[in-house]
Design a protein around this motif. Sequence first.
Motif, PDB file in Angstrom:
ATOM      1  N   PRO A 262       3.665   4.885  -0.093  1.00 28.66           N
ATOM      2  CA  PRO A 262       3.147   4.056   1.163  1.00 28.66           C
ATOM      3  C   PRO A 262       4.515   3.862   2.106  1.00 28.66           C
ATOM      4  O   PRO A 262       3.831   3.320   3.090  1.00 28.66           O
ATOM      5  CB  PRO A 262       2.879   2.543   0.426  1.00 28.66           C
ATOM      6  N   ASN A 263       5.464   4.365   1.609  1.00 30.56           N
ATOM      7  CA  ASN A 263       6.677   4.055   2.587  1.00 30.56           C
ATOM      8  C   ASN A 263       6.403   4.828   4.096  1.00 30.56           C
ATOM      9  O   ASN A 263       6.941   4.316   4.900  1.00 30.56           O
ATOM     10  CB  ASN A 263       8.061   4.285   1.813  1.00 30.56           C
ATOM     11  N   HIS A 264       6.294   6.220   3.834  1.00 28.94           N
ATOM     12  CA  HIS A 264       6.182   6.789   4.948  1.00 28.94           C
ATOM     13  C   HIS A 264       4.979   8.246   5.012  1.00 28.94           C
ATOM     14  O   HIS A 264       4.569   8.369   3.814  1.00 28.94           O
ATOM     15  CB  HIS A 264       7.519   7.559   5.118  1.00 28.94           C
ATOM     16  N   PHE A 281       3.907   2.225  13.125  1.00 25.53           N
ATOM     17  CA  PHE A 281       5.164   2.671  12.359  1.00 25.53           C
ATOM     18  C   PHE A 281       6.272   1.842  12.944  1.00 25.53           C
ATOM     19  O   PHE A 281       6.279   0.905  13.745  1.00 25.53           O
ATOM     20  CB  PHE A 281       5.687   4.133  12.806  1.00 25.53           C
ATOM     21  N   HIS A 282       7.355   1.730  12.076  1.00 24.52           N
ATOM     22  CA  HIS A 282       8.746   0.939  12.317  1.00 24.52           C
ATOM     23  C   HIS A 282       9.292   1.689  13.425  1.00 24.52           C
ATOM     24  O   HIS A 282       9.623   3.080  13.200  1.00 24.52           O
ATOM     25  CB  HIS A 282       9.556   0.861  11.183  1.00 24.52           C
ATOM     26  N   GLY A 283       9.308   1.558  14.900  1.00 22.44           N
ATOM     27  CA  GLY A 283       9.778   2.607  15.777  1.00 22.44           C
ATOM     28  C   GLY A 283       8.739   3.594  16.044  1.00 22.44           C
ATOM     29  O   GLY A 283       7.771   3.748  15.705  1.00 22.44           O
ATOM     30  N   LEU A 329      17.220  -0.177   5.982  1.00 21.75           N
ATOM     31  CA  LEU A 329      16.820   0.517   4.784  1.00 21.75           C
ATOM     32  C   LEU A 329      15.163   0.278   4.705  1.00 21.75           C
ATOM     33  O   LEU A 329      14.613   1.358   4.247  1.00 21.75           O
ATOM     34  CB  LEU A 329      17.290  -0.163   3.518  1.00 21.75           C
ATOM     35  N   THR A 330      14.765  -0.819   5.102  1.00 23.26           N
ATOM     36  CA  THR A 330      13.362  -1.004   4.916  1.00 23.26           C
ATOM     37  C   THR A 330      12.589  -0.801   6.304  1.00 23.26           C
ATOM     38  O   THR A 330      11.211  -0.150   6.077  1.00 23.26           O
ATOM     39  CB  THR A 330      12.989  -2.627   4.962  1.00 23.26           C
ATOM     40  N   ASP A 331      13.271  -0.512   7.066  1.00 21.13           N
ATOM     41  CA  ASP A 331      12.584  -0.461   8.712  1.00 21.13           C
ATOM     42  C   ASP A 331      12.936   1.181   9.209  1.00 21.13           C
ATOM     43  O   ASP A 331      12.173   1.575  10.039  1.00 21.13           O
ATOM     44  CB  ASP A 331      12.699  -1.274   9.604  1.00 21.13           C
ATOM     45  N   GLY A 332      13.819   1.931   8.480  1.00 20.28           N
ATOM     46  CA  GLY A 332      14.390   3.111   9.077  1.00 20.28           C
ATOM     47  C   GLY A 332      13.541   4.137   8.614  1.00 20.28           C
ATOM     48  O   GLY A 332      12.688   4.214   7.633  1.00 20.28           O
ATOM     49  N   TRP A 333      13.631   5.272   9.098  1.00 18.51           N
ATOM     50  CA  TRP A 333      12.927   6.457   8.791  1.00 18.51           C
ATOM     51  C   TRP A 333      13.563   7.242   7.824  1.00 18.51           C
ATOM     52  O   TRP A 333      14.852   7.594   7.909  1.00 18.51           O
ATOM     53  CB  TRP A 333      12.694   7.518   9.932  1.00 18.51           C
ATOM     54  N   PRO A 339       8.235   9.310   9.227  1.00 18.05           N
ATOM     55  CA  PRO A 339       7.977   8.175   9.988  1.00 18.05           C
ATOM     56  C   PRO A 339       7.450   7.034   9.040  1.00 18.05           C
ATOM     57  O   PRO A 339       6.836   7.069   7.747  1.00 18.05           O
ATOM     58  CB  PRO A 339       6.607   8.724  10.616  1.00 18.05           C
ATOM     59  N   ASP A 340       8.213   6.004   9.233  1.00 19.06           N
ATOM     60  CA  ASP A 340       8.229   4.730   8.417  1.00 19.06           C
ATOM     61  C   ASP A 340       7.070   3.653   8.876  1.00 19.06           C
ATOM     62  O   ASP A 340       6.920   3.282   9.773  1.00 19.06           O
ATOM     63  CB  ASP A 340       9.452   3.989   8.337  1.00 19.06           C
ATOM     64  N   MET A 341       6.233   3.541   7.609  1.00 21.27           N
ATOM     65  CA  MET A 341       4.727   2.846   8.000  1.00 21.27           C
ATOM     66  C   MET A 341       5.387   1.245   8.259  1.00 21.27           C
ATOM     67  O   MET A 341       6.166   0.840   7.324  1.00 21.27           O
ATOM     68  CB  MET A 341       4.071   2.720   6.841  1.00 21.27           C
ATOM     69  N   PRO A 374      12.495   0.774  -2.854  1.00 20.72           N
ATOM     70  CA  PRO A 374      13.238  -0.493  -2.159  1.00 20.72           C
ATOM     71  C   PRO A 374      12.926  -0.366  -0.725  1.00 20.72           C
ATOM     72  O   PRO A 374      13.458  -1.323   0.186  1.00 20.72           O
ATOM     73  CB  PRO A 374      14.571  -0.068  -2.511  1.00 20.72           C
ATOM     74  N   TYR A 375      12.534   0.827  -0.158  1.00 19.68           N
ATOM     75  CA  TYR A 375      12.491   1.116   1.312  1.00 19.68           C
ATOM     76  C   TYR A 375      11.314   0.180   1.906  1.00 19.68           C
ATOM     77  O   TYR A 375      11.133   0.516   3.160  1.00 19.68           O
ATOM     78  CB  TYR A 375      12.460   2.681   1.665  1.00 19.68           C
ATOM     79  N   VAL A 376      10.312  -0.246   1.101  1.00 21.86           N
ATOM     80  CA  VAL A 376       9.337  -1.271   1.708  1.00 21.86           C
ATOM     81  C   VAL A 376       9.429  -2.508   1.616  1.00 21.86           C
ATOM     82  O   VAL A 376      10.019  -2.905   0.335  1.00 21.86           O
ATOM     83  CB  VAL A 376       8.050  -0.594   1.054  1.00 21.86           C
ATOM     84  N   PRO A 377       9.474  -3.537   2.712  1.00 23.28           N
ATOM     85  CA  PRO A 377       9.366  -4.826   2.398  1.00 23.28           C
ATOM     86  C   PRO A 377       8.696  -5.367   1.285  1.00 23.28           C
ATOM     87  O   PRO A 377       7.529  -4.907   0.978  1.00 23.28           O
ATOM     88  CB  PRO A 377       8.990  -5.393   3.891  1.00 23.28           C
TER      89      PRO A 377
HETATM   90 CA   LIG Z   1       9.867   1.583   5.133  1.00 21.26          CA
END
Ligand SMILES: [Ca+2]
Length: 652
Positions: A262-264, A281-283, A329-333, A339-341, A374-377
Amino acid sequence: MTGRKVVRRERTAFRALFASILITGCCGVAVSSVRASQFAAGADHAPVVTKVEPPNWWVGLTPEVMLLISGRGLEATKVECNLASLLVERTQASAGGKYLFVWLKFGAETKSGTAVCRITSADGVTSFELPISARTETIHRFQGLAPGDVVYLIMPDRFANGDPTNDEPADAPGSHDRSKAPAYHGGDLRGVREHLAYLKDLGVTTVWLTPVVKNGAAEDYHGYGAVDLYAIDPHLGTLRDYQELVAAAHQQHMKVLFDIVPNHVGPRHPWVANPPLADWFHGTVQHHANASATSLGSFYGQTKEQAAGHDPFEALVDPHAPPCLWRDLTDGWFFGILPDMNTENPVVAQYLLENAIWWAEASGLDGYRVDTFPYVPRLFWSRWNAGIRRIYPRLTTIGEVFHPDPTVTSFFGGGQKRYDGVDSGVTTVFDYPMYFALRDVLLHAASFGRLADILRHDSLYVRPDLLVTFIGNHDVARFMGVDGSSAEKLRLAFGLTLTLRGIPELYYGDEIGMTGGADPDNRRDFPGGWTEDSRNAFTEAGRTSEQQATFVYVQRLLRLRSEHPALAGGRLWSLASDESGYAFLRESEEERVLVAFNASGKAREFRVSLSDTVAEGSQGVKVLFGEGRAEIAGKEIHVRAPGESRAIFGLD
Ligand SMILES: [Ca+2]
Ligand SMILES: [Ca+2]
């Protein structure tokens, strides 16, 4: 989907009223069709549907479903469906009419059938279909894992080629070449299904496949570059192949884990050029943070060498760290490219939850291995896990937290709220700290005491008995590929992972001592998975004597584990631990089992007091496995262990 298919669809839509068009070619039972109609006037802006996600749903599964309709001219003034009990709650068009979200509510009277829903815009009318079926029997599906399970990780492209006709799908020319490490090699879902008997014979209970969703690049054989979250990658087969694999596993009393991300998504996902929402996406492609850029080693007082394993995971679990220390970490690609969801957007969150429910319901799978956890809130995970459990209470979710420190990995485990007030809800996590310790101890001469040190942190986990232990996976060099490794050390490593607490995971081919360095060399083809292979290591006759020795060793340990509940799920008591040795008890209601390891090259003796232990008063001891002898001497047990050996004893 190919550009040619899209053009053909659009022409057909222009030509015919209610023309039927196939929209998802490889979806087995999930194939649905689009019926398009429109008025002649304003045809350039008339609505056209090219894709419906999810492609189908089930009665009685959820109170509502959100559809993401792709196409053009989808600025709907009205959406209505032909089933009276199916209510269109609301709609939302976006991206200049390229997408339409439709929230459907299921009335109590909803029955299975195919809903035809009509989209009306200022410039025309079109419609789409949504097959709604009754749920199949849930018994023997969605089983979840227990401490007695043993997971086997397969990268399907590299395991066995059950169907040579899908090696190079029409829309992926030039993607197949067994001589190139980063190309597709031809392994597939049918190949896995055809070798379930091999895994059953080895003693494995659960199969984890790296992602099977459709990917977009010629080098995406690993599956982590999704371009369609509702389709099986055509190199691997079809949805029906996946359903048949899960059903065949269940028939043999085995389970299947789905690798979900689900992260990307992959850089070639159509959303990247045309996001369904501005903040999908984030960004953006042009402006986004890099999730892998920062190291906080010096912040936490680490030397340069120590800092290599330190990253913002530590800030994320630190109640004193402001979000600016971990936001990337959570919002970067991921790697700066994936591409970060934006999982804080409730529409994105609903899409991702429905996607997980759809794969479970469509296949009957037993759990999810959750990538880049950990990359997802964390609030997303809490709701995602709760949403899955509402329907599938036994389904297991396993988070990947790639970090050597149990104070970090345990923070992400579910079952209790942490300082941020959030319980991630995940069933368990991989035991990366034990992985690092096992490799350090067996391959880099670290003290054996490191193992007991990792284990003392089990108090930080709610369910340490469900931690997934391993000595290798697809992201690290093979155990046998590391300098200083040997078949004997590999057997010690298996001896430990298969007797320590937790659910062991085996990486495909490690059971025959496959070798290989870092990615992609650690993903070589399983010998015998291709008809042209000179040896077939799936059979005893095709294995070398050394391969056979390792295979039999793992098989015997797994049999012992299945026969002795103490080894599978019993409580672990550390009895003796020093630089080169470790002795521990496993205790269940039925039995007490002693396991002793001697990692040094010389024979040694353990003299362990049993006073004030659960083994106090033991009268006798018998060898269950391995070399070495043991005897009860008063209140002590004396174990004589040859160099580089392990032994398992039953205590009376
Ligand atoms: Ca993320
Ligand atoms: Ca194939």
